[in-house]
Design a protein around this motif. Structure first.
Motif, PDB file in Angstrom:
ATOM      1  N   ILE A   1      49.160  18.869 -10.482  1.00  0.00           N
ATOM      2  CA  ILE A   1      47.776  19.335 -10.587  1.00  0.00           C
ATOM      3  C   ILE A   1      47.460  20.153  -9.340  1.00  0.00           C
ATOM      4  O   ILE A   1      48.067  19.953  -8.285  1.00  0.00           O
ATOM      5  N   PRO A   2      46.496  21.082  -9.442  1.00  0.00           N
ATOM      6  CA  PRO A   2      46.156  21.895  -8.273  1.00  0.00           C
ATOM      7  C   PRO A   2      45.093  21.250  -7.410  1.00  0.00           C
ATOM      8  O   PRO A   2      44.408  20.312  -7.819  1.00  0.00           O
ATOM      9  N   VAL A   3      44.950  21.795  -6.211  1.00  0.00           N
ATOM     10  CA  VAL A   3      43.784  21.547  -5.381  1.00  0.00           C
ATOM     11  C   VAL A   3      42.722  22.557  -5.778  1.00  0.00           C
ATOM     12  O   VAL A   3      43.004  23.752  -5.908  1.00  0.00           O
ATOM     13  N   HIS A   4      41.503  22.087  -6.016  1.00  0.00           N
ATOM     14  CA  HIS A   4      40.353  22.971  -6.192  1.00  0.00           C
ATOM     15  C   HIS A   4      39.558  22.904  -4.893  1.00  0.00           C
ATOM     16  O   HIS A   4      38.939  21.888  -4.585  1.00  0.00           O
ATOM     17  N   ALA A   5      39.613  23.991  -4.130  1.00  0.00           N
ATOM     18  CA  ALA A   5      39.088  24.000  -2.768  1.00  0.00           C
ATOM     19  C   ALA A   5      37.755  24.734  -2.688  1.00  0.00           C
ATOM     20  O   ALA A   5      37.698  25.950  -2.894  1.00  0.00           O
ATOM     21  N   HIS A   6      36.701  23.973  -2.400  1.00  0.00           N
ATOM     22  CA  HIS A   6      35.382  24.540  -2.130  1.00  0.00           C
ATOM     23  C   HIS A   6      35.452  25.322  -0.829  1.00  0.00           C
ATOM     24  O   HIS A   6      35.698  24.758   0.236  1.00  0.00           O
ATOM     25  N   ALA A   7      35.270  26.656  -0.917  1.00  0.00           N
ATOM     26  CA  ALA A   7      35.314  27.488   0.281  1.00  0.00           C
ATOM     27  C   ALA A   7      34.537  28.770   0.009  1.00  0.00           C
ATOM     28  O   ALA A   7      34.841  29.487  -0.942  1.00  0.00           O
ATOM     29  N   HIS A   8      33.544  29.060   0.831  1.00  0.00           N
ATOM     30  CA  HIS A   8      32.730  30.264   0.674  1.00  0.00           C
ATOM     31  C   HIS A   8      33.181  31.385   1.601  1.00  0.00           C
ATOM     32  O   HIS A   8      33.441  32.496   1.152  1.00  0.00           O
TER      33      HIS A   8
ATOM     34  N   LYS B   1      39.760  17.654  -5.578  1.00  0.00           N
ATOM     35  CA  LYS B   1      38.723  18.422  -4.890  1.00  0.00           C
ATOM     36  C   LYS B   1      38.874  18.324  -3.368  1.00  0.00           C
ATOM     37  O   LYS B   1      38.884  17.237  -2.802  1.00  0.00           O
ATOM     38  N   PHE B   2      38.999  19.490  -2.709  1.00  0.00           N
ATOM     39  CA  PHE B   2      38.897  19.604  -1.262  1.00  0.00           C
ATOM     40  C   PHE B   2      37.642  20.424  -0.968  1.00  0.00           C
ATOM     41  O   PHE B   2      37.221  21.241  -1.793  1.00  0.00           O
ATOM     42  N   ALA B   3      37.038  20.229   0.203  1.00  0.00           N
ATOM     43  CA  ALA B   3      35.864  21.015   0.585  1.00  0.00           C
ATOM     44  C   ALA B   3      35.979  21.440   2.038  1.00  0.00           C
ATOM     45  O   ALA B   3      36.264  20.627   2.923  1.00  0.00           O
ATOM     46  N   PHE B   4      35.752  22.723   2.268  1.00  0.00           N
ATOM     47  CA  PHE B   4      35.789  23.300   3.603  1.00  0.00           C
ATOM     48  C   PHE B   4      34.408  23.857   3.948  1.00  0.00           C
ATOM     49  O   PHE B   4      33.588  24.108   3.083  1.00  0.00           O
TER      50      PHE B   4
ATOM     51  N   ALA C   1      30.677  17.076  -0.395  1.00  0.00           N
ATOM     52  CA  ALA C   1      30.299  16.432   0.862  1.00  0.00           C
ATOM     53  C   ALA C   1      31.519  16.015   1.669  1.00  0.00           C
ATOM     54  O   ALA C   1      31.495  16.062   2.906  1.00  0.00           O
ATOM     55  N   ASN C   2      32.576  15.602   0.996  1.00  0.00           N
ATOM     56  CA  ASN C   2      33.761  15.084   1.674  1.00  0.00           C
ATOM     57  C   ASN C   2      34.863  16.134   1.748  1.00  0.00           C
ATOM     58  O   ASN C   2      35.065  16.883   0.790  1.00  0.00           O
ATOM     59  N   PRO C   3      35.610  16.187   2.847  1.00  0.00           N
ATOM     60  CA  PRO C   3      36.771  17.077   2.901  1.00  0.00           C
ATOM     61  C   PRO C   3      37.737  16.855   1.719  1.00  0.00           C
ATOM     62  O   PRO C   3      38.247  17.814   1.155  1.00  0.00           O
ATOM     63  N   ILE C   4      37.959  15.597   1.359  1.00  0.00           N
ATOM     64  CA  ILE C   4      38.694  15.290   0.130  1.00  0.00           C
ATOM     65  C   ILE C   4      37.767  14.445  -0.729  1.00  0.00           C
ATOM     66  O   ILE C   4      37.422  13.323  -0.376  1.00  0.00           O
ATOM     67  N   GLY C   5      37.357  14.998  -1.862  1.00  0.00           N
ATOM     68  CA  GLY C   5      36.304  14.365  -2.650  1.00  0.00           C
ATOM     69  C   GLY C   5      36.771  13.486  -3.778  1.00  0.00           C
ATOM     70  O   GLY C   5      36.110  12.515  -4.134  1.00  0.00           O
ATOM     71  N   GLY C   6      37.923  13.814  -4.385  1.00  0.00           N
ATOM     72  CA  GLY C   6      38.400  13.026  -5.511  1.00  0.00           C
ATOM     73  C   GLY C   6      38.864  13.892  -6.663  1.00  0.00           C
ATOM     74  O   GLY C   6      38.993  15.118  -6.549  1.00  0.00           O
ATOM     75  N   GLN C   7      39.112  13.253  -7.794  1.00  0.00           N
ATOM     76  CA  GLN C   7      39.753  13.894  -8.936  1.00  0.00           C
ATOM     77  C   GLN C   7      38.737  14.483  -9.909  1.00  0.00           C
ATOM     78  O   GLN C   7      37.704  13.880 -10.200  1.00  0.00           O
TER      79      GLN C   7
END
Length: 396
Positions: free
Chosen positions: A226-233, A155-158, A123-129
Protein backbone atom coordinates in the motif's frame (compact mmCIF):
# COMPACT_ATOMS: atom_id res chain seq x y z
CA UNK A 1 -30.51 -5.17 -16.53
CA UNK A 2 -29.78 -2.94 -19.50
CA UNK A 3 -29.19 0.78 -19.75
CA UNK A 4 -29.62 1.55 -23.44
CA UNK A 5 -29.85 4.40 -25.95
CA UNK A 6 -27.05 6.10 -24.02
CA UNK A 7 -23.90 8.05 -24.77
CA UNK A 8 -21.50 5.78 -22.92
CA UNK A 9 -18.29 7.28 -21.53
CA UNK A 10 -16.40 4.13 -20.61
CA UNK A 11 -13.29 5.88 -19.20
CA UNK A 12 -11.29 2.75 -20.04
CA UNK A 13 -7.65 2.82 -21.15
CA UNK A 14 -8.72 3.89 -24.65
CA UNK A 15 -11.13 6.55 -23.32
CA UNK A 16 -13.87 4.91 -25.36
CA UNK A 17 -16.99 6.95 -26.07
CA UNK A 18 -19.96 5.16 -27.63
CA UNK A 19 -22.35 7.72 -29.09
CA UNK A 20 -25.32 5.34 -29.00
CA UNK A 21 -24.66 2.39 -26.78
CA UNK A 22 -25.65 0.25 -23.84
CA UNK A 23 -24.35 -1.07 -20.54
CA UNK A 24 -25.59 -4.40 -19.23
CA UNK A 25 -25.09 -5.61 -15.67
CA UNK A 26 -26.14 -8.44 -13.38
CA UNK A 27 -28.25 -7.13 -10.52
CA UNK A 28 -27.39 -10.16 -8.37
CA UNK A 29 -23.59 -9.97 -8.65
CA UNK A 30 -23.49 -6.21 -9.15
CA UNK A 31 -21.02 -6.61 -12.02
CA UNK A 32 -21.01 -5.22 -15.56
CA UNK A 33 -21.54 -8.01 -18.10
CA UNK A 34 -21.45 -6.12 -21.42
CA UNK A 35 -20.74 -2.67 -22.87
CA UNK A 36 -21.27 -1.90 -26.54
CA UNK A 37 -22.93 -0.18 -29.46
CA UNK A 38 -26.70 -0.28 -29.85
CA UNK A 39 -26.22 -2.39 -32.97
CA UNK A 40 -25.13 -5.19 -30.62
CA UNK A 41 -27.62 -4.46 -27.84
CA UNK A 42 -29.52 -7.45 -26.43
CA UNK A 43 -33.29 -7.41 -26.49
CA UNK A 44 -34.72 -4.99 -23.95
CA UNK A 45 -37.77 -5.35 -21.74
CA UNK A 46 -39.90 -3.24 -19.43
CA UNK A 47 -37.44 -3.53 -16.54
CA UNK A 48 -34.57 -1.95 -18.44
CA UNK A 49 -33.60 1.74 -18.51
CA UNK A 50 -34.00 3.78 -21.69
CA UNK A 51 -31.49 6.62 -21.32
CA UNK A 52 -32.88 8.45 -24.36
CA UNK A 53 -29.49 9.91 -25.26
CA UNK A 54 -28.33 10.80 -21.75
CA UNK A 55 -24.69 10.38 -20.76
CA UNK A 56 -23.78 7.20 -18.88
CA UNK A 57 -20.65 7.59 -16.74
CA UNK A 58 -18.76 5.55 -14.17
CA UNK A 59 -19.61 6.43 -10.57
CA UNK A 60 -17.53 9.32 -9.26
CA UNK A 61 -14.64 8.57 -6.88
CA UNK A 62 -13.52 10.98 -4.14
CA UNK A 63 -9.89 10.03 -3.55
CA UNK A 64 -9.50 11.86 -0.23
CA UNK A 65 -12.30 12.55 2.20
CA UNK A 66 -13.35 12.11 5.80
CA UNK A 67 -17.00 11.18 5.32
CA UNK A 68 -18.38 9.67 8.51
CA UNK A 69 -15.24 10.71 10.39
CA UNK A 70 -16.41 14.14 11.49
CA UNK A 71 -20.08 13.32 11.92
CA UNK A 72 -22.71 15.42 10.18
CA UNK A 73 -23.92 17.99 12.73
CA UNK A 74 -22.61 15.94 15.68
CA UNK A 75 -19.95 18.27 17.09
CA UNK A 76 -17.44 16.70 19.48
CA UNK A 77 -19.45 13.46 19.68
CA UNK A 78 -18.80 12.81 16.01
CA UNK A 79 -15.18 14.05 16.00
CA UNK A 80 -13.17 10.88 15.40
CA UNK A 81 -10.58 12.13 12.92
CA UNK A 82 -7.44 12.69 15.00
CA UNK A 83 -6.03 10.81 17.99
CA UNK A 84 -4.00 13.74 19.32
CA UNK A 85 -2.50 11.90 22.27
CA UNK A 86 0.37 10.34 20.30
CA UNK A 87 2.07 11.76 17.19
CA UNK A 88 2.73 8.30 15.74
CA UNK A 89 -0.39 6.16 15.34
CA UNK A 90 0.02 3.89 12.28
CA UNK A 91 -1.99 1.16 14.00
CA UNK A 92 -5.24 3.13 13.88
CA UNK A 93 -7.66 1.77 11.28
CA UNK A 94 -10.02 3.83 9.19
CA UNK A 95 -12.65 1.12 9.34
CA UNK A 96 -12.91 1.73 13.11
CA UNK A 97 -13.39 5.49 12.79
CA UNK A 98 -15.96 5.79 9.99
CA UNK A 99 -19.65 5.94 10.86
CA UNK A 100 -21.32 4.42 7.77
CA UNK A 101 -24.73 5.74 8.87
CA UNK A 102 -23.59 9.36 8.47
CA UNK A 103 -26.17 11.14 6.29
CA UNK A 104 -23.35 12.60 4.17
CA UNK A 105 -22.92 9.17 2.57
CA UNK A 106 -26.50 9.45 1.34
CA UNK A 107 -25.83 12.92 -0.05
CA UNK A 108 -22.73 11.60 -1.78
CA UNK A 109 -24.56 8.69 -3.39
CA UNK A 110 -27.38 10.92 -4.61
CA UNK A 111 -24.80 13.17 -6.27
CA UNK A 112 -23.20 10.25 -8.09
CA UNK A 113 -20.19 9.85 -5.80
CA UNK A 114 -20.23 6.08 -5.43
CA UNK A 115 -16.77 5.49 -3.90
CA UNK A 116 -14.77 7.41 -1.30
CA UNK A 117 -11.39 7.00 0.32
CA UNK A 118 -11.73 7.78 4.04
CA UNK A 119 -9.39 7.92 6.99
CA UNK A 120 -7.74 10.00 9.70
CA UNK A 121 -6.88 13.68 9.60
CA UNK A 122 -3.51 15.40 9.54
CA UNK A 123 -2.83 16.21 13.20
CA UNK A 124 -0.30 13.40 13.61
CA UNK A 125 2.89 12.87 11.58
CA UNK A 126 1.67 9.28 11.17
CA UNK A 127 -2.11 9.21 11.40
CA UNK A 128 -3.20 5.69 10.53
CA UNK A 129 -4.79 3.61 7.80
CA UNK A 130 -7.19 4.72 5.08
CA UNK A 131 -9.88 2.55 3.52
CA UNK A 132 -11.84 2.73 0.27
CA UNK A 133 -15.58 2.12 0.48
CA UNK A 134 -18.89 2.51 -1.33
CA UNK A 135 -21.24 5.29 -0.31
CA UNK A 136 -24.25 2.93 -0.22
CA UNK A 137 -25.02 -0.76 -0.06
CA UNK A 138 -26.17 -3.29 2.51
CA UNK A 139 -27.56 -1.86 5.69
CA UNK A 140 -26.53 1.72 6.45
CA UNK A 141 -24.57 0.66 9.52
CA UNK A 142 -22.81 -2.35 7.94
CA UNK A 143 -19.47 -0.91 6.87
CA UNK A 144 -17.76 -4.21 6.08
CA UNK A 145 -20.10 -4.95 3.18
CA UNK A 146 -19.25 -1.59 1.64
CA UNK A 147 -15.46 -1.77 1.94
CA UNK A 148 -13.51 -2.27 -1.28
CA UNK A 149 -10.04 -2.15 0.21
CA UNK A 150 -8.70 -1.86 3.76
CA UNK A 151 -6.05 -0.86 4.44
CA UNK A 152 -5.66 1.13 1.24
CA UNK A 153 -3.00 3.64 2.32
CA UNK A 154 -1.08 4.93 5.33
CA UNK A 155 -1.53 8.60 6.24
CA UNK A 156 1.54 10.77 6.89
CA UNK A 157 1.30 14.53 7.53
CA UNK A 158 3.95 17.19 7.06
CA UNK A 159 4.02 20.91 7.66
CA UNK A 160 1.71 23.16 9.59
CA UNK A 161 -0.93 20.85 11.07
CA UNK A 162 1.21 18.57 13.29
CA UNK A 163 3.24 21.60 14.39
CA UNK A 164 0.17 23.54 15.47
CA UNK A 165 -1.52 20.64 17.26
CA UNK A 166 1.48 19.58 19.33
CA UNK A 167 2.75 23.11 20.01
CA UNK A 168 -0.50 23.66 21.92
CA UNK A 169 0.39 20.56 23.97
CA UNK A 170 4.06 21.60 24.42
CA UNK A 171 5.10 18.26 22.94
CA UNK A 172 7.03 17.19 19.87
CA UNK A 173 6.70 17.90 17.03
CA UNK A 174 6.76 21.68 17.06
CA UNK A 175 9.06 21.93 14.03
CA UNK A 176 9.22 20.35 10.59
CA UNK A 177 12.46 18.67 11.66
CA UNK A 178 10.72 16.85 14.48
CA UNK A 179 7.83 15.79 12.26
CA UNK A 180 10.24 14.17 9.81
CA UNK A 181 12.24 12.63 12.67
CA UNK A 182 9.15 11.03 14.23
CA UNK A 183 8.20 9.51 10.90
CA UNK A 184 11.74 8.26 10.27
CA UNK A 185 12.07 6.80 13.76
CA UNK A 186 8.89 4.79 13.37
CA UNK A 187 9.93 3.60 9.91
CA UNK A 188 13.38 2.55 11.19
CA UNK A 189 11.73 0.54 13.98
CA UNK A 190 9.32 -1.06 11.53
CA UNK A 191 12.13 -1.93 9.11
CA UNK A 192 14.14 -3.65 11.85
CA UNK A 193 10.96 -5.45 12.91
CA UNK A 194 10.46 -6.64 9.32
CA UNK A 195 14.09 -7.72 9.03
CA UNK A 196 13.75 -9.82 12.20
CA UNK A 197 10.58 -11.46 10.85
CA UNK A 198 12.29 -12.24 7.53
CA UNK A 199 15.30 -13.64 9.38
CA UNK A 200 13.02 -15.95 11.38
CA UNK A 201 11.29 -17.08 8.19
CA UNK A 202 14.68 -18.06 6.76
CA UNK A 203 15.98 -19.47 10.05
CA UNK A 204 13.18 -20.74 12.35
CA UNK A 205 15.69 -21.02 15.21
CA UNK A 206 16.10 -17.25 15.31
CA UNK A 207 13.72 -15.34 17.55
CA UNK A 208 10.64 -13.54 16.32
CA UNK A 209 10.53 -9.93 17.47
CA UNK A 210 8.25 -9.04 20.34
CA UNK A 211 4.86 -8.09 18.90
CA UNK A 212 4.58 -4.37 18.09
CA UNK A 213 1.23 -3.24 16.71
CA UNK A 214 2.62 -0.01 15.24
CA UNK A 215 5.33 -1.86 13.38
CA UNK A 216 2.85 -4.51 12.22
CA UNK A 217 0.69 -1.77 10.71
CA UNK A 218 3.64 -0.43 8.72
CA UNK A 219 4.62 -3.79 7.20
CA UNK A 220 2.32 -3.36 4.15
CA UNK A 221 3.92 0.07 3.61
CA UNK A 222 7.49 -1.26 3.75
CA UNK A 223 6.52 -4.17 1.50
CA UNK A 224 5.08 -1.66 -0.99
CA UNK A 225 1.68 -3.32 -0.77
CA UNK A 226 0.00 0.00 0.00
CA UNK A 227 1.21 3.57 -0.54
CA UNK A 228 1.85 6.42 1.83
CA UNK A 229 -0.66 9.24 1.36
CA UNK A 230 1.33 12.27 2.49
CA UNK A 231 -0.41 15.49 3.50
CA UNK A 232 1.92 18.20 2.20
CA UNK A 233 1.11 21.69 0.89
CA UNK A 234 4.42 23.57 0.57
CA UNK A 235 7.17 22.55 -1.81
CA UNK A 236 9.64 21.96 1.04
CA UNK A 237 7.18 19.58 2.70
CA UNK A 238 6.58 17.82 -0.61
CA UNK A 239 10.32 17.33 -1.04
CA UNK A 240 10.62 16.00 2.53
CA UNK A 241 7.90 13.44 1.79
CA UNK A 242 9.72 12.46 -1.42
CA UNK A 243 13.04 12.19 0.41
CA UNK A 244 11.65 9.88 3.10
CA UNK A 245 9.89 7.78 0.45
CA UNK A 246 13.22 7.30 -1.35
CA UNK A 247 15.06 6.46 1.87
CA UNK A 248 12.65 3.66 2.73
CA UNK A 249 11.59 2.68 -0.83
CA UNK A 250 7.95 3.59 -0.26
CA UNK A 251 5.15 4.15 -2.74
CA UNK A 252 4.08 7.78 -2.44
CA UNK A 253 0.96 9.77 -3.22
CA UNK A 254 0.84 13.45 -2.29
CA UNK A 255 -2.29 14.88 -0.68
CA UNK A 256 -3.44 18.48 -1.27
CA UNK A 257 -0.06 19.48 -2.75
CA UNK A 258 -1.02 23.16 -3.01
CA UNK A 259 2.36 24.13 -4.49
CA UNK A 260 2.77 21.00 -6.64
CA UNK A 261 2.45 23.04 -9.83
CA UNK A 262 5.72 24.78 -8.95
CA UNK A 263 7.57 21.46 -9.11
CA UNK A 264 5.43 19.66 -11.68
CA UNK A 265 8.53 18.82 -13.71
CA UNK A 266 10.23 17.10 -10.78
CA UNK A 267 7.06 15.16 -9.99
CA UNK A 268 6.78 14.02 -13.60
CA UNK A 269 10.44 12.95 -13.65
CA UNK A 270 9.89 10.74 -10.61
CA UNK A 271 7.57 8.65 -12.75
CA UNK A 272 5.65 7.03 -9.92
CA UNK A 273 4.38 9.79 -7.62
CA UNK A 274 0.67 10.54 -7.84
CA UNK A 275 -1.04 13.68 -6.59
CA UNK A 276 -4.48 14.14 -5.06
CA UNK A 277 -5.33 17.84 -5.12
CA UNK A 278 -8.09 19.59 -3.27
CA UNK A 279 -10.09 21.05 -1.88
CA UNK A 280 -10.25 23.21 -5.02
CA UNK A 281 -13.29 25.13 -3.81
CA UNK A 282 -11.81 26.90 -0.78
CA UNK A 283 -10.19 30.10 0.44
CA UNK A 284 -6.60 30.68 1.55
CA UNK A 285 -7.52 29.99 5.15
CA UNK A 286 -4.03 29.32 6.50
CA UNK A 287 -0.41 30.13 5.61
CA UNK A 288 0.19 26.90 3.68
CA UNK A 289 -2.68 27.79 1.33
CA UNK A 290 -1.21 31.15 0.31
CA UNK A 291 -0.39 29.73 -3.12
CA UNK A 292 -3.77 28.09 -3.69
CA UNK A 293 -5.08 28.43 -7.25
CA UNK A 294 -7.56 26.63 -9.47
CA UNK A 295 -4.86 26.31 -12.17
CA UNK A 296 -2.88 23.59 -10.34
CA UNK A 297 -4.66 20.70 -12.07
CA UNK A 298 -4.07 22.18 -15.52
CA UNK A 299 -0.34 22.55 -14.82
CA UNK A 300 -0.09 18.97 -13.58
CA UNK A 301 -1.91 17.81 -16.71
CA UNK A 302 0.57 19.70 -18.90
CA UNK A 303 3.49 18.07 -17.09
CA UNK A 304 2.01 14.58 -17.44
CA UNK A 305 1.55 13.95 -13.70
CA UNK A 306 -1.14 11.45 -12.66
CA UNK A 307 -3.56 13.24 -10.36
CA UNK A 308 -7.05 13.17 -8.90
CA UNK A 309 -9.34 15.83 -7.50
CA UNK A 310 -10.81 15.42 -4.00
CA UNK A 311 -13.08 17.37 -1.65
CA UNK A 312 -11.38 16.68 1.69
CA UNK A 313 -14.93 16.42 3.10
CA UNK A 314 -16.14 17.99 5.37
CA UNK A 315 -13.90 20.89 4.28
CA UNK A 316 -15.93 20.85 1.07
CA UNK A 317 -19.10 18.69 1.18
CA UNK A 318 -18.48 15.47 -0.71
CA UNK A 319 -21.45 16.01 -3.06
CA UNK A 320 -19.60 18.94 -4.64
CA UNK A 321 -16.82 16.78 -6.07
CA UNK A 322 -18.00 17.32 -9.69
CA UNK A 323 -18.21 21.07 -9.07
CA UNK A 324 -14.63 20.98 -7.78
CA UNK A 325 -13.56 19.38 -11.06
CA UNK A 326 -15.48 22.12 -12.85
CA UNK A 327 -13.45 24.82 -11.11
CA UNK A 328 -10.24 23.06 -12.20
CA UNK A 329 -11.61 23.05 -15.76
CA UNK A 330 -12.26 26.76 -15.42
CA UNK A 331 -8.58 27.01 -14.44
CA UNK A 332 -7.46 25.43 -17.71
CA UNK A 333 -7.84 21.69 -17.15
CA UNK A 334 -9.26 19.77 -20.11
CA UNK A 335 -12.76 18.39 -19.65
CA UNK A 336 -11.68 14.83 -20.44
CA UNK A 337 -8.95 14.82 -17.79
CA UNK A 338 -11.28 16.63 -15.38
CA UNK A 339 -13.71 13.73 -15.66
CA UNK A 340 -10.93 11.16 -15.30
CA UNK A 341 -9.69 13.01 -12.18
CA UNK A 342 -12.90 12.04 -10.37
CA UNK A 343 -13.33 8.59 -11.94
CA UNK A 344 -10.61 6.45 -13.53
CA UNK A 345 -7.52 8.32 -12.31
CA UNK A 346 -8.98 8.74 -8.83
CA UNK A 347 -9.62 4.99 -8.71
CA UNK A 348 -6.03 4.33 -9.76
CA UNK A 349 -4.64 6.51 -6.98
CA UNK A 350 -6.93 4.75 -4.49
CA UNK A 351 -5.65 1.36 -5.67
CA UNK A 352 -9.09 0.12 -6.74
CA UNK A 353 -9.16 0.64 -10.52
CA UNK A 354 -9.69 -3.08 -11.00
CA UNK A 355 -13.11 -2.61 -9.36
CA UNK A 356 -14.34 0.93 -10.11
CA UNK A 357 -13.62 4.08 -12.12
CA UNK A 358 -14.60 2.88 -15.58
CA UNK A 359 -17.37 1.00 -17.36
CA UNK A 360 -15.82 -2.33 -18.35
CA UNK A 361 -16.91 -5.95 -18.25
CA UNK A 362 -16.24 -7.49 -14.84
CA UNK A 363 -16.14 -4.21 -12.94
CA UNK A 364 -18.67 -3.06 -10.35
CA UNK A 365 -21.88 -1.67 -11.82
CA UNK A 366 -21.39 1.81 -10.34
CA UNK A 367 -23.12 3.99 -12.91
CA UNK A 368 -24.26 7.61 -13.15
CA UNK A 369 -26.79 8.80 -15.73
CA UNK A 370 -26.72 12.52 -16.47
CA UNK A 371 -28.88 14.44 -18.89
CA UNK A 372 -27.12 16.98 -21.10
CA UNK A 373 -23.94 15.04 -21.87
CA UNK A 374 -20.71 14.28 -19.99
CA UNK A 375 -19.38 17.72 -20.84
CA UNK A 376 -21.74 19.16 -18.22
CA UNK A 377 -21.06 16.71 -15.39
CA UNK A 378 -19.44 19.57 -13.44
CA UNK A 379 -22.27 22.09 -13.94
CA UNK A 380 -23.78 23.23 -10.65
CA UNK A 381 -27.26 22.81 -12.19
CA UNK A 382 -26.61 19.27 -13.49
CA UNK A 383 -27.62 16.49 -11.12
CA UNK A 384 -27.81 12.76 -11.78
CA UNK A 385 -30.98 11.40 -13.33
CA UNK A 386 -30.14 7.98 -11.90
CA UNK A 387 -27.35 6.38 -9.86
CA UNK A 388 -26.53 2.68 -9.50
CA UNK A 389 -24.12 1.24 -6.94
CA UNK A 390 -23.21 -2.43 -7.30
CA UNK A 391 -26.09 -2.71 -9.76
CA UNK A 392 -28.70 -1.39 -7.31
CA UNK A 393 -30.43 1.89 -7.99
CA UNK A 394 -29.94 4.66 -5.44
CA UNK A 395 -32.87 6.88 -4.57
CA UNK A 396 -31.96 10.33 -5.91
Amino acid sequence: MLIYNAKVHALDAASTIIESGFVEFDEQTGKITAVGDMSDCPKTDGGDYNANGAAVLPGFVDAHAHVGVWGNGEGIEGDDGNETTDPSTPHLRGIDMVNPADFCFTEAARAGITTVMCGPGSANPIGGQFLVMKTAGGSKSDIERRVIKAPAAMKFAFGENPKMVYRERSEAPVTRMATAAIIREQLFKARRYLEAIEKHEGDPESDLPEFDMKCEALLPVLRREIPVHAHAHRTDDIFTAMRIAREFDLRLTLLHATEAADIAGELAESGDIGVIIGPVLCDRSKPELAGHTITTAAKLESAGVLFAIATDHPVIPVQYLPLSAGLAIRGGLSKDIGLRAITADAARLCGVYERVGSLEVGKDADIVIMRGGAGEFYDVLTTPEAVFIDGRRVEV
